[in-house]
Design an enzyme around this catalytic site. Structure first.
Site: not given
Length: 295
Positions: A176, A213
């Site tokens: 992420e 992400k």
């Protein structure tokens, strides 16, 4: 992790619920839920309240595998129970929903327009614990604020080094590298980020599987190439501070992204609501985010 779970995550329709607020963000999450800081005076009391909130969400009839593929959990949530079962087992056995564990320890100070991950000194023990609790994967968040090539390279390099360790432990890492939605250089940062992600994915061993992400990109479908990479199980989108309506609008224009929302998912949920009001609000949110995810 097994073949059934991997197939579910790679090809199932749905969203990922980010229920992983930790020590720094829990007071904000509770306040949004209608519980002020005056209602608790210790960390243990605070985490008990947030577990009750998460349990209420997870146990809701609106929270099912029909629309939800996975849930990202804080370590304390993983270690607690829901209705007499460990949280992860409850999610999989009762709901058919996979679990991810937030393993990062927060962000380091900003350098070169980015914030790297803080060190994770107990990583091996944490990954072993995750396996013991039947976790499917992990999540680790960095933050990109400016289009600084060296900073973005450092973020992606650190994320992939960690991802390799997670993969070696038999778990699927969610990488992420969030780009701040209010960055004055967001589009330029996203271009640099994608280039680094493509380069690092090309260097992975064939068996290594990861998830990404990412902030919803400024240019629609900008990350489609990443979603097609054989190493990538799924590309999911964070809401990043957008309202639910804004996040859904942006997401619906990106056809290979699915939601992994936190604040945008819990928007409108309040401690004071009756079960009927709570479930109706959650159902409306889940359905709206689901529709944006499958657009």
């Amino acid at each position: 992790m097994n073949e059934k779970q991997m197939a579910r995550m790679s090809s199932g329709k749905g969203l990922i619920a980010a229920l992983d607020q930790s020590g720094g963000s829990t007071p904000k999450a509770l306040k949004a839920y209608g519980i002020d800081e005056s209602s608790y005076d210790t960390d243990e009391a605070m985490f008990t309240l947030v577990h009750e909130m998460r349990s209420r969400i997870i146990e809701s009839p609106a929270f099912t595998s029909e629309h939800i593929l996975g849930a990202i959990l804080f370590e304390g949530t993983m270690e607690r129970e829901i209705d007499g079962l460990p949280t992860v087992d409850y999610l999989w056995e009762k709901k058919g929903i996979l679990s991810f564990l937030k393993i990062d320890k927060g962000l380091a100070e900003e350098v070169d327009g980015v914030q790297l991950l803080k060190p994770i000194p107990d990583l091996a023990d944490l990954l072993e614990k995750a396996n013991d609790h039947h976790i499917f994967g992990t999540k680790e968040r960095s933050l990109i604020k400016l289009a600084n090539r060296e900073g973005i390279k450092a973020v992606v390099t650190q994320q992939f080094e960690l991802a390799k360790q997670v993969s070696a432990a038999g778990l699927v890492p969610i990488i992420e590298p969030e780009v701040a939605i209010d960055s004055p250089e967001k589009e330029e940062a996203e271009a640099m980020l994608k280039a680094e992600l493509v380069a690092h994915l090309a260097e992975l061993e064939p068996h290594v599987k990861v998830m990404l992400k990412l902030s919803i990109p400024t240019v629609d479908n900008f990350y489609a190439e990443l979603a097609e990479d054989p190493h990538v199980v799924r590309v999911v989108a964070l809401s990043g501070g957008y309202s639910q309506e804004e996040a859904n609008e942006w997401l619906s224009r990106n056809h290979q992204l699915i939601a992994s929302f936190s604040r945008a998912l819990s928007e409108g949920l309040r401690f004071q609501q009756s079960p009927e009001e709570f479930n109706q609000m959650l159902e409306a949110s889940v359905l709206a985010i689901y529709q944006a995810s499958i657009a």
